[in-house]
Design an enzyme around this catalytic site. Structure first.
Site, PDB file in Angstrom:
ATOM      1  N   GLY A   1     -20.425 -17.459 -23.231  1.00 22.19           N
ATOM      2  CA  GLY A   1     -20.883 -16.119 -22.924  1.00 22.19           C
ATOM      3  C   GLY A   1     -19.856 -15.088 -23.321  1.00 22.19           C
ATOM      4  O   GLY A   1     -18.770 -15.412 -23.807  1.00 22.19           O
TER       5      GLY A   1
ATOM      6  N   GLY B   1     -18.281 -10.943 -22.325  1.00 20.78           N
ATOM      7  CA  GLY B   1     -18.232  -9.806 -21.419  1.00 20.78           C
ATOM      8  C   GLY B   1     -17.305  -8.737 -21.934  1.00 20.78           C
ATOM      9  O   GLY B   1     -16.812  -8.798 -23.066  1.00 20.78           O
ATOM     10  N   GLY B   2     -17.046  -7.739 -21.123  1.00 23.32           N
ATOM     11  CA  GLY B   2     -16.262  -6.594 -21.557  1.00 23.32           C
ATOM     12  C   GLY B   2     -14.816  -6.915 -21.861  1.00 23.32           C
ATOM     13  O   GLY B   2     -14.173  -6.259 -22.659  1.00 23.32           O
TER      14      GLY B   2
ATOM     15  N   GLY C   1     -13.805  -9.905 -23.034  1.00 24.26           N
ATOM     16  CA  GLY C   1     -13.717 -10.939 -24.051  1.00 24.26           C
ATOM     17  C   GLY C   1     -14.796 -11.981 -23.889  1.00 24.26           C
ATOM     18  O   GLY C   1     -15.889 -11.690 -23.412  1.00 24.26           O
TER      19      GLY C   1
ATOM     20  N   VAL D   1     -15.936 -16.378 -23.216  1.00 24.50           N
ATOM     21  CA  VAL D   1     -15.617 -17.639 -22.557  1.00 24.50           C
ATOM     22  C   VAL D   1     -16.150 -18.778 -23.416  1.00 24.50           C
ATOM     23  O   VAL D   1     -17.291 -18.739 -23.882  1.00 24.50           O
ATOM     24  CB  VAL D   1     -16.223 -17.713 -21.145  1.00 24.50           C
ATOM     25  CG1 VAL D   1     -15.991 -19.078 -20.532  1.00 24.50           C
ATOM     26  CG2 VAL D   1     -15.621 -16.648 -20.251  1.00 24.50           C
TER      27      VAL D   1
ATOM     28  N   LYS E   1     -11.127 -18.653 -21.019  1.00 24.97           N
ATOM     29  CA  LYS E   1     -11.431 -17.227 -20.967  1.00 24.97           C
ATOM     30  C   LYS E   1     -10.478 -16.506 -21.929  1.00 24.97           C
ATOM     31  O   LYS E   1      -9.264 -16.469 -21.708  1.00 24.97           O
ATOM     32  CB  LYS E   1     -11.229 -16.732 -19.533  1.00 24.97           C
ATOM     33  CG  LYS E   1     -11.563 -15.284 -19.281  1.00 24.97           C
ATOM     34  CD  LYS E   1     -11.378 -15.005 -17.785  1.00 24.97           C
ATOM     35  CE  LYS E   1     -11.706 -13.579 -17.421  1.00 24.97           C
ATOM     36  NZ  LYS E   1     -11.545 -13.342 -15.969  1.00 24.97           N
TER      37      LYS E   1
ATOM     38  N   ASP F   1     -14.755  -8.575  -6.187  1.00 25.72           N
ATOM     39  CA  ASP F   1     -15.835  -8.677  -7.166  1.00 25.72           C
ATOM     40  C   ASP F   1     -16.678  -9.920  -6.919  1.00 25.72           C
ATOM     41  O   ASP F   1     -17.062 -10.625  -7.854  1.00 25.72           O
ATOM     42  CB  ASP F   1     -15.267  -8.691  -8.585  1.00 25.72           C
ATOM     43  CG  ASP F   1     -16.335  -8.345  -9.638  1.00 25.72           C
ATOM     44  OD1 ASP F   1     -17.311  -7.672  -9.279  1.00 25.72           O
ATOM     45  OD2 ASP F   1     -16.176  -8.757 -10.798  1.00 25.72           O
TER      46      ASP F   1
END
Length: 660
Positions: free
Chosen positions: A343, A345-346, A348, A350, A364, A461
């Site tokens: 996947g 995300g903002g 970077g 994974v 990650k 989070d």
């Protein structure tokens, strides 16, 4: 340059040196001490089990004195009795915090024992199916601790200690029905000061308290003659002395009885009085004490500054043993190929990887052009490397070479929770037993972060995409890039940088930057409601109209239609319905607008694991209203600044992506 060292300076330095030596060699008692006292056990859901749950739950509200709590539930042989006694100089909040932790730890360690006791430095807790204070066998639950160092002249030391402890014994025994407690200090052998405390359960009579303290003081000479410090703990009373000050807040204690002033000393007529050696000695000691206190304050502030610096400017070199080479990780992920990507995300991407020993890993990889992420990277490395809990994702290592920053975790074959509960097909794979296990596992993980780890940790989070699932669907909290560390004495903080995910953040944090462990409690409550309903905390369509999850949950609770909230794919059995509704109730308690009304994770874990505990009625939750592009807090919409999208500007965490 010539340096002149005076005798006074040498004296001052020697005093400081002696103080520091005493400070360094003092031995802190090994708390907590837990004793499962008998071999009689009870079975789950028995009458005694339910009575014990009720007695412990109501213990905090049955204040029978100054830090003394007692409670009972049931009748006859199934009657459960519980008492808690906090040290007299401990404030109410610290006392109740100690009590909550004691309840949780005792139930875990002595989970099916009908009688158990736990001693902390600031409180004790005991429960039993017998009358606790009616048992005159004072040695039954005695606990002794001693300093490893011994005075060279024991006879001289005992000549000071015995009358000092006898005086404290009389003062404590003479106390009233709310407090039987005495704490004082006196000059000891050499330049030492003795600090002592005696305390009884306030419901004891004066003779009973006196007898108990006398027995405890005698134990000091029998087990620990001449030691620098001794602690004797029993359910009915306790005594302690040390050569260092261990009081917390003597200002909250009642003032000691006033003594008659001694008659003034007059000098013979015609002669001028001269300062006595005693006065000079007192002045020297006072000045020395001020200097030493200043140095101590400086050291404490400096230590705090160092701790804060370590929390915010992480030193990666301290965990070099966990460092992987970039080439090793590159090979494991097949040069970070698209086929291995899990996947994006903002911060970077994974990737799944496989080490040479055959172990699967999740990597990650922080993006090189991201304007943020450096601090989050260091924070996560230093933090997660020290955390070990079955409900936290296991950190394996990191790589930091040039502009490449990699975090390496254990691989979770079942991805993240959001790929099940929000998927119309996969959600059917999670029956109630699995969802219940996930809820309880996340709660235990948060409790570890808040209370059982070395530092108090706020995740900041927590959400469905940050809960990973192993091959047996056990939950593991992930992504600590937003986490905030506290010293154990700290309880809350404030920030101008809001990080996390809207919908999971409470209003006091979004609008004012105020955060505490109750921030995670709010996020946990939202997660509970999402797990049970199968709906995200946003608008969703039901009965041909749009509903917002928290609004819908509150409305259903008020209208007593809570069962309508349950995910229809659950296929709820009749014996599970009450348990699910109770869990919804707990979730609503977590998302209340008032921070003080939200329970702690210790209380939540207890409520989730004991169906017999009565729950408070929840108040109105904090509502977050969402339009297609705006998130605001209903209670303060004019201050929301029209923040866009579901996530905050800092919510570029890789945990938003497909799980690892």
């Amino acid at each position: 340059m010539k340096i002149i060292v005076t005798r006074k300076a040498l004296l001052l330095f020697s005093l400081i040196f002696m103080y520091l030596i005493n400070f360094l060699i003092k031995a802190q008692p090994p708390y907590p001490f837990i004793k499962c006292q008998n071999e009689t056990t009870y079975i789950a859901n028995s009458v005694y089990n339910r009575n014990l749950d009720a007695a412990l739950f109501s213990l905090q509200t049955t204040n029978s004195g100054f830090g003394y709590y007692n409670s009972s539930a049931g009748q006859g042989t199934d009657r459960a009795n519980a008492i808690c006694l906090c040290r007299g100089d401990v404030e109410r909040n610290m006392c109740q915090s100690c009590l909550r932790d004691a309840i949780f730890r005792l139930r875990v360690v002595c989970h099916n024992q009908t009688e158990a006791v736990i001693y902390y430095e600031f409180c004790l807790l005991k429960y039993s199916n017998a009358t606790i204070l009616g048992n005159n066998d004072m040695a039954r639950d005695i606990y002794r601790m001693q300093n490893i160092n011994t005075f060279s002249d024991k006879e001289q030391f005992n000549g000071v200690l015995q009358p000092f402890m006898s005086k404290l014994r009389g003062e404590a025994a003479a106390g009233n029905s709310l407090l039987k407690f005495a704490m004082e200090d006196t000059s000891g052998p050499g330049s030492n000061t003795l600090y002592g405390v005696t305390q009884c359960v306030p419901s004891l009579s004066e003779p009973e308290c006196n007898d108990c303290l006398e027995y405890a003081i005698n134990q000091m000479s029998l087990c620990c003659d001449g030691r620098y410090g001794v602690v004797i703990l029993m359910t009915r009373c306790n005594v302690r002395y040390e050569i260092y000050e261990f009081s917390i807040n003597s200002a909250i204690l009642p003032p000691p009885p006033s003594s008659q002033p001694s008659p003034p000393v007059t000098s013979p007529p015609g002669k001028k009085t001269r300062p006595s050696r005693t006065v000079i000695f007192v002045i020297v000691l006072t000045v020395s004490a001020i200097v030493i206190a200043s140095i101590c304050i400086f050291l404490i502030l400096r230590r705090k500054k160092i701790l804060v610096k370590k929390d915010n400017i992480m030193d990666i070199s301290t965990i070099e043993s966990l460092q992987y080479t970039f080439e090793m990780v590159k090979e494991a992920t097949n040069d970070f190929s698209e086929s291995n990507k899990l996947g994006e995300g903002g911060f970077g991407s994974v990737y799944k990887g496989n080490l040479q020993n055959g172990q699967d890993i999740a990597v990650k990889r922080l993006s090189k052009d991201s304007g943020q992420g450096e601090n989050e990277f260091k924070n996560e490395v230093m933090l997660v490397a020290k955390l070990q809990h079955r409900n936290l994702v296991r950190f394996l290592g990191f790589s930091l070479e040039g502009t490449e920053r990699l975090l390496i975790y254990e691989f979770m074959p079942n991805a993240s929770l959001d790929h099940f509960i929000f998927d119309p097909t996969k959600c059917a794979l999670l029956d109630w037993n699995k969802r219940d296990k996930i809820i309880k596992g996340v709660a235990r993980g948060l409790l570890y972060l808040h209370e059982d780890s070395r530092l108090r940790i706020i995740h900041r989070d927590l959400k469905a995409s940050n809960v990973l699932l192993d091959e047996e669907m056990n939950p593991k909290i992930a992504d600590f890039g937003m986490a905030r560390l506290f010293n154990i004495q700290e309880t809350h903080g404030c920030t101008n940088r809001i990080v996390g995910t809207y919908g999971y953040m409470p209003p006091e944090y979004v609008m004012h930057g105020q955060f505490s462990v109750k921030l995670d409690v709010f996020s946990f409550g939202v997660l509970v409601l999402e797990i049970i309903t199968g709906q995200k905390n946003q608008y969703f369509k039901i009965d041909n109209k749009l509903e917002f999850l928290l609004t819908y949950a509150w409305k259903s609770w008020r209208q007593e239609t809570t069962s309508n909230m349950i995910d229809p794919t659950l296929m709820v059995e009749s014996n599970s319905l009450d348990e699910i509704i109770r869990t919804i109730h707990i979730g609503l308690l977590c998302v209340q607008s008032n921070v003080a009304e939200r329970p702690t994770m210790a209380s939540i874990v207890l409520m989730l694991n004991s169906s017999s505990l009565s729950l408070q009625i929840p108040s109105e939750p904090a509502f977050f209203m969402r339009s297609s592009a705006t998130v605001v807090a209903a209670s303060d919409s004019e201050n929301s600044n029209q923040r866009s999208s579901q996530s905050s500007g800092n919510d570029a965490s890789i945990s938003d992506i497909v799980a690892r």
